[in-house]
Design an enzyme around this catalytic site. Structure first.
Site, PDB file in Angstrom:
ATOM      1  N   GLU A 109       0.857  -1.107  -0.054  1.00 29.42           N
ATOM      2  CA  GLU A 109       0.041  -0.061   0.069  1.00 29.42           C
ATOM      3  C   GLU A 109       0.814   1.420   0.075  1.00 29.42           C
ATOM      4  O   GLU A 109       1.886   1.246   0.596  1.00 29.42           O
ATOM      5  CB  GLU A 109      -1.134  -0.023   1.323  1.00 29.42           C
ATOM      6  CG  GLU A 109      -1.866  -0.938   1.136  1.00 29.42           C
ATOM      7  CD  GLU A 109      -2.943  -1.031   2.506  1.00 29.42           C
ATOM      8  OE1 GLU A 109      -3.995  -1.267   2.135  1.00 29.42           O
ATOM      9  OE2 GLU A 109      -2.219  -1.115   3.515  1.00 29.42           O
ATOM     10  N   CYS A 122       3.198   8.652   1.212  1.00 26.13           N
ATOM     11  CA  CYS A 122       3.875   7.941   1.905  1.00 26.13           C
ATOM     12  C   CYS A 122       4.144   6.441   1.551  1.00 26.13           C
ATOM     13  O   CYS A 122       3.063   5.867   0.815  1.00 26.13           O
ATOM     14  CB  CYS A 122       2.935   7.728   2.937  1.00 26.13           C
ATOM     15  SG  CYS A 122       3.196   6.550   4.243  1.00 26.13           S
ATOM     16  N   CYS A 129       6.744  -6.327   7.561  1.00 24.18           N
ATOM     17  CA  CYS A 129       7.857  -5.920   8.263  1.00 24.18           C
ATOM     18  C   CYS A 129       8.216  -6.781   9.484  1.00 24.18           C
ATOM     19  O   CYS A 129       7.474  -7.681   9.841  1.00 24.18           O
ATOM     20  CB  CYS A 129       7.449  -4.700   8.897  1.00 24.18           C
ATOM     21  SG  CYS A 129       8.668  -3.752   9.727  1.00 24.18           S
ATOM     22  N   CYS A 133       6.610  -4.388  15.954  1.00 24.20           N
ATOM     23  CA  CYS A 133       6.099  -3.547  17.124  1.00 24.20           C
ATOM     24  C   CYS A 133       4.723  -3.887  17.350  1.00 24.20           C
ATOM     25  O   CYS A 133       3.851  -3.985  16.333  1.00 24.20           O
ATOM     26  CB  CYS A 133       6.278  -2.205  16.612  1.00 24.20           C
ATOM     27  SG  CYS A 133       7.975  -1.745  16.039  1.00 24.20           S
ATOM     28  N   CYS A 136       1.755  -1.796  15.997  1.00 23.20           N
ATOM     29  CA  CYS A 136       1.585  -1.478  14.455  1.00 23.20           C
ATOM     30  C   CYS A 136       1.067  -2.702  13.719  1.00 23.20           C
ATOM     31  O   CYS A 136       1.405  -3.744  13.741  1.00 23.20           O
ATOM     32  CB  CYS A 136       3.046  -1.338  14.152  1.00 23.20           C
ATOM     33  SG  CYS A 136       3.076  -0.636  12.182  1.00 23.20           S
ATOM     34  N   SER A 218      12.131   6.913   7.707  1.00 23.26           N
ATOM     35  CA  SER A 218      11.706   6.901   9.349  1.00 23.26           C
ATOM     36  C   SER A 218      12.192   5.273   9.558  1.00 23.26           C
ATOM     37  O   SER A 218      12.152   4.490   8.849  1.00 23.26           O
ATOM     38  CB  SER A 218      10.118   6.735   9.249  1.00 23.26           C
ATOM     39  OG  SER A 218       9.734   6.760  10.472  1.00 23.26           O
ATOM     40  N   LEU A 242      10.848   6.411  18.235  1.00 25.50           N
ATOM     41  CA  LEU A 242      11.374   6.332  19.668  1.00 25.50           C
ATOM     42  C   LEU A 242      10.250   5.738  20.502  1.00 25.50           C
ATOM     43  O   LEU A 242      10.459   4.655  20.879  1.00 25.50           O
ATOM     44  CB  LEU A 242      11.912   7.718  20.107  1.00 25.50           C
ATOM     45  CG  LEU A 242      12.842   7.349  21.416  1.00 25.50           C
ATOM     46  CD1 LEU A 242      14.109   6.619  21.049  1.00 25.50           C
ATOM     47  CD2 LEU A 242      13.277   8.474  21.972  1.00 25.50           C
ATOM     48  N   HIS A 243       9.364   6.260  20.649  1.00 23.02           N
ATOM     49  CA  HIS A 243       7.950   5.587  21.374  1.00 23.02           C
ATOM     50  C   HIS A 243       7.990   5.611  22.860  1.00 23.02           C
ATOM     51  O   HIS A 243       7.330   5.355  23.555  1.00 23.02           O
ATOM     52  CB  HIS A 243       7.490   4.566  20.858  1.00 23.02           C
ATOM     53  CG  HIS A 243       6.988   4.877  19.348  1.00 23.02           C
ATOM     54  ND1 HIS A 243       6.034   5.736  18.859  1.00 23.02           N
ATOM     55  CD2 HIS A 243       7.352   3.990  18.183  1.00 23.02           C
ATOM     56  CE1 HIS A 243       6.128   5.636  17.611  1.00 23.02           C
ATOM     57  NE2 HIS A 243       7.074   4.538  17.073  1.00 23.02           N
ATOM     58  N   ASN A 317      -3.108   5.338  16.561  1.00 21.62           N
ATOM     59  CA  ASN A 317      -4.294   4.926  15.502  1.00 21.62           C
ATOM     60  C   ASN A 317      -4.807   3.257  15.994  1.00 21.62           C
ATOM     61  O   ASN A 317      -3.770   2.546  16.086  1.00 21.62           O
ATOM     62  CB  ASN A 317      -3.858   4.813  14.074  1.00 21.62           C
ATOM     63  CG  ASN A 317      -3.607   6.347  13.468  1.00 21.62           C
ATOM     64  OD1 ASN A 317      -4.578   7.032  13.753  1.00 21.62           O
ATOM     65  ND2 ASN A 317      -2.349   6.669  13.322  1.00 21.62           N
ATOM     66  N   CYS A 360      -0.815   6.085  10.067  1.00 26.16           N
ATOM     67  CA  CYS A 360       0.217   5.424  10.759  1.00 26.16           C
ATOM     68  C   CYS A 360      -0.068   3.961  11.347  1.00 26.16           C
ATOM     69  O   CYS A 360      -0.733   4.232  12.296  1.00 26.16           O
ATOM     70  CB  CYS A 360       0.972   6.296  11.720  1.00 26.16           C
ATOM     71  SG  CYS A 360       1.268   7.828  10.990  1.00 26.16           S
TER      72      CYS A 360
HETATM   73  N1  SAH Z   1       9.509   0.969  10.174  1.00 26.50           N
HETATM   74  C1  SAH Z   1       9.672   2.259  10.083  1.00 26.50           C
HETATM   75  C2  SAH Z   1       8.783   3.018   8.907  1.00 26.50           C
HETATM   76  C3  SAH Z   1       7.193   3.068   9.475  1.00 26.50           C
HETATM   77  S1  SAH Z   1       6.812   4.534   9.840  1.00 26.50           S
HETATM   78  C4  SAH Z   1       9.437   2.992  11.494  1.00 26.50           C
HETATM   79  O1  SAH Z   1       8.884   2.336  12.123  1.00 26.50           O
HETATM   80  O2  SAH Z   1       9.829   4.217  11.622  1.00 26.50           O
HETATM   81  C5  SAH Z   1       5.413   4.345  10.498  1.00 26.50           C
HETATM   82  C6  SAH Z   1       5.406   5.179  11.750  1.00 26.50           C
HETATM   83  O3  SAH Z   1       4.303   5.271  12.480  1.00 26.50           O
HETATM   84  C7  SAH Z   1       6.417   4.899  12.730  1.00 26.50           C
HETATM   85  O4  SAH Z   1       6.958   5.852  13.495  1.00 26.50           O
HETATM   86  C8  SAH Z   1       5.539   4.049  13.771  1.00 26.50           C
HETATM   87  O5  SAH Z   1       6.170   3.734  14.829  1.00 26.50           O
HETATM   88  C9  SAH Z   1       4.241   4.795  13.802  1.00 26.50           C
HETATM   89  N2  SAH Z   1       3.060   3.734  14.105  1.00 26.50           N
HETATM   90  C10 SAH Z   1       3.112   2.559  13.798  1.00 26.50           C
HETATM   91  N3  SAH Z   1       1.795   2.140  14.591  1.00 26.50           N
HETATM   92  C11 SAH Z   1       1.172   3.093  14.766  1.00 26.50           C
HETATM   93  C12 SAH Z   1      -0.076   3.221  15.274  1.00 26.50           C
HETATM   94  N4  SAH Z   1      -0.868   2.216  15.423  1.00 26.50           N
HETATM   95  N5  SAH Z   1      -0.518   4.595  15.931  1.00 26.50           N
HETATM   96  C13 SAH Z   1       0.341   5.639  15.479  1.00 26.50           C
HETATM   97  N6  SAH Z   1       1.429   5.403  14.913  1.00 26.50           N
HETATM   98  C14 SAH Z   1       1.987   4.291  14.710  1.00 26.50           C
END
Ligand code: SAH
Length: 368
Positions: A109, A122, A129, A133, A136, A218, A242-243, A317, A360
Site C-alpha cells: 500500500e 507515504c 515488516c 512492534c 503497528c 523513518s 522512539l516511542h 491509531n 500510521c
Molecule cells: N519501520 C519504520 C517505518 C514505518 S513509519 C518506522 O517504524 O519508523 C510508521 C510510523 O508510524 C512509525 O513511527 C511507527 O512507529 C508509527 N506507528 C506504527 N503504528 C502506529 C499506530 N498504531 N498509531 C500511530 N503510529 C503508529
C-alpha cells in the site's frame, strides 16, 4: 506469525525477482541497457525524460523516437511492476490509499496526502515488516519480502501521474514530499531504499528531481544503517521511531531496542544530525497509560534538550487485535507542555486516513 519480540532482519529468499526496470538503473546503466538492445545510447536520456520528466509511461507519446524503438524500450525497460487492486479515499479525496499487487502477487500500500501547500506520498519499502512492534498492524503478519528500487519508485510515480492528470481533487499537482513511513523498515532494505531515494531526488532526466530535504526516512533505529546513511551524504530528514525514553518500555514497544538501546539510537541520530545538519524528528505514538506519563515526558525532554531535534507526537491509531488506545486530550496536552518546558519543539501529527485504515501503523495490505 512472529512470536512477541521476535525480529526478522533479512527477507526470506525469493524464487524470482521483479523484472528489471528503468527506475532500478542509474543513467549510465540505462545507457548500457539501451545499447545492449541495439539502440543509440542517447535514447536512454530521452526515455528517462519521458518517464521521470513528463511522467509518461505511454510509448504513444514518445514522438521523438521511431515506433520500433519505442516498443523495444518500453518492453525491455518499462515492464509493469504493479497493478492497481483498489484506491480508497477520504477527506474529500485529499487522502488516497492505493493497494497494489506486485508481479508475484505480493500486496503493498501507498498513501497520497494532499495539503493546501504540498502533496506528501507515504511509500512502502517492504511487503510486511520484520520489526514486530506490537502497536503497528504491518508488523503483525511478519516480513514477506523486500521491494526493489523500481517497486518503491513506481509507488511515487503512480501518485505523480494521477496528480498530473488531475485525478486528485484540487486540480493538477505535483508530489512535493516523500515519507518512507508505509509498510516495512526502510533501513532493513537499505540498498533498494537508497537507490529509490537517489532516483527520486536526482534532477531530470536522471530522476524525479524532488528536494532531498523533502524526503523523510523513518526507522525503528537500526543503528549501523543509520551511520551508513549519514555517509551517503544525502540530506534526507531522519525520523526515529522512539516511542519511549526508557529501555524497559522501549524493549517491548520497539523490540529492536533489545539490540540497540535508547542511548545508542539517540547517539546515532545525533551523529546523523552532525553530519547532515538536518534536524532529527523523534516519532512518539502516544498510547494511553502505556507511554504517556509525565515522568516519561520529562525523561524524554532531558534526553533531547540541547539537541537539534523535534518531537512528533502521533495519537495512536487503532489496529486490529490491539487493546491499546490513544491518550486522552489532557494527557496529550500535558505531554506537550512538559516537553516544551524542556525547550524541545513538539508537534502533534494530524493523522490522515484513519477512516480508510491508511494512517500510521494501519497499513496491512489485505485484499478484502
Ligand atoms: N519501520 C519504520 C517505518 C514505518 S513509519 C518506522 O517504524 O519508523 C510508521 C510510523 O508510524 C512509525 O513511527 C511507527 O512507529 C508509527 N506507528 C506504527 N503504528 C502506529 C499506530 N498504531 N498509531 C500511530 N503510529 C503508529
Amino acid at each position: 506469525m512472529p512470536k512477541p519480540g521476535e525480529l526478522t532482519f533479512t527477507a526470506p529468499p525469493r524464487r524470482s525477482k521483479p523484472p528489471r526496470h528503468l527506475a532500478d538503473l542509474t543513467l549510465a546503466e540505462r545507457r548500457e541497457a539501451v545499447a545492449e538492445l541495439g539502440e543509440k545510447p542517447f535514447r536512454a536520456a530521452q526515455l528517462s525524460k519521458h518517464y521521470f520528466g513528463h511522467l509518461s509511461d505511454d510509448p504513444e507519446q514518445w514522438t521523438d523516437m521511431p515506433a520500433a524503438t519505442r516498443a523495444r524500450l518500453a518492453e525491455a525497460l518499462l515492464p509493469s511492476l504493479m497493478t492497481s487492486v483498489r484506491d480508497i479515499s477520504c477527506d474529500d479525496g485529499a487522502t488516497r490509499k492505493s493497494l497494489w499487487k506486485l508481479f508475484d502477487g505480493t500486496l503493498v500500500e501507498a498513501v497520497l496526502m494532499r495539503y493546501p501547500d504540498r502533496v506528501t506520498m507515504c511509500v512502502s519499502s517492504q511487503a510486511g515488516c520484520g520489526m514486530n512492534c506490537p502497536f503497528c498492524a504491518t508488523g503483525q503478519a511478519g516480513l514477506t519480502r523486500n521491494l526493489s528500487t523500481g517497486e518503491i519508485v513506481e509507488q511515487v510515480l503512480a501518485g505523480a501521474r494521477a496528480l498530473a492528470r488531475g485525478e486528485v481533487p484540487g486540480g493538477p499537482g505535483r508530489v512535493s514530499n516523500i515519507v518512507f513511513m508505509g509498510m516495512g523498515e526502510p533501513l532493513a532494505n537499505y540498498k533498494a531504499v537508497v537507490g529509490a531515494v537517489r532516483r527520486l531526488i536526482d534532477p531530470s532526466p536522471e530522476g524525479l528531481g524532488i528536494s532531498a530535504r523533502s524526503v523523510t526516512m523513518s526507522t525503528v533505529g537500526l543503528v549501523p544503517a543509520m551511520y551508513k546513511l549519514a555517509e551517503e551524504r544525502i540530506p534526507v530528514t531522519l525520523a526515529l521511531s522512539l516511542h519511549a525514553p526508557d529501555d524497559d518500555l522501549r524493549n517491548t514497544l520497539v523490540p529492536v531496542n533489545t539490540r540497540w538501546d535508547v542511548r545508542e539510537v539517540l547517539d546515532a541520530a545525533w551523529h546523523y544530525e552532525g553530519v547532515t545538519g538536518r534536524r532529527v524528528s523523534i516519532e512518539y505514538a502516544l498510547i494511553k497509560d502505556i507511554n504517556d506519563h509525565g515522568w516519561r515526558a520529562d525523561l524524554l525532554g532531558r534526553r533531547l534538550k540541547n539537541h537539534n531535534a523535534h518531537v512528533n507526537l502521533i495519537p495512536l491509531n487503532p489496529t486490529p487485535g490491539s487493546k491499546w488506545t490513544a491518550s486522552t486530550a489532557e494527557r496529550q496536552e500535558e505531554f506537550v507542555r512538559l516537553l516544551t518546558k524542556h525547550g524541545v519543539p513538539v508537534t502533534v501529527r494530524d493523522t490522515r486516513g484513519r477512516d480508510i485504515d491508511g494512517a500510521c501503523g494501519q497499513l496491512a495490505a489485505a485484499e478484502v
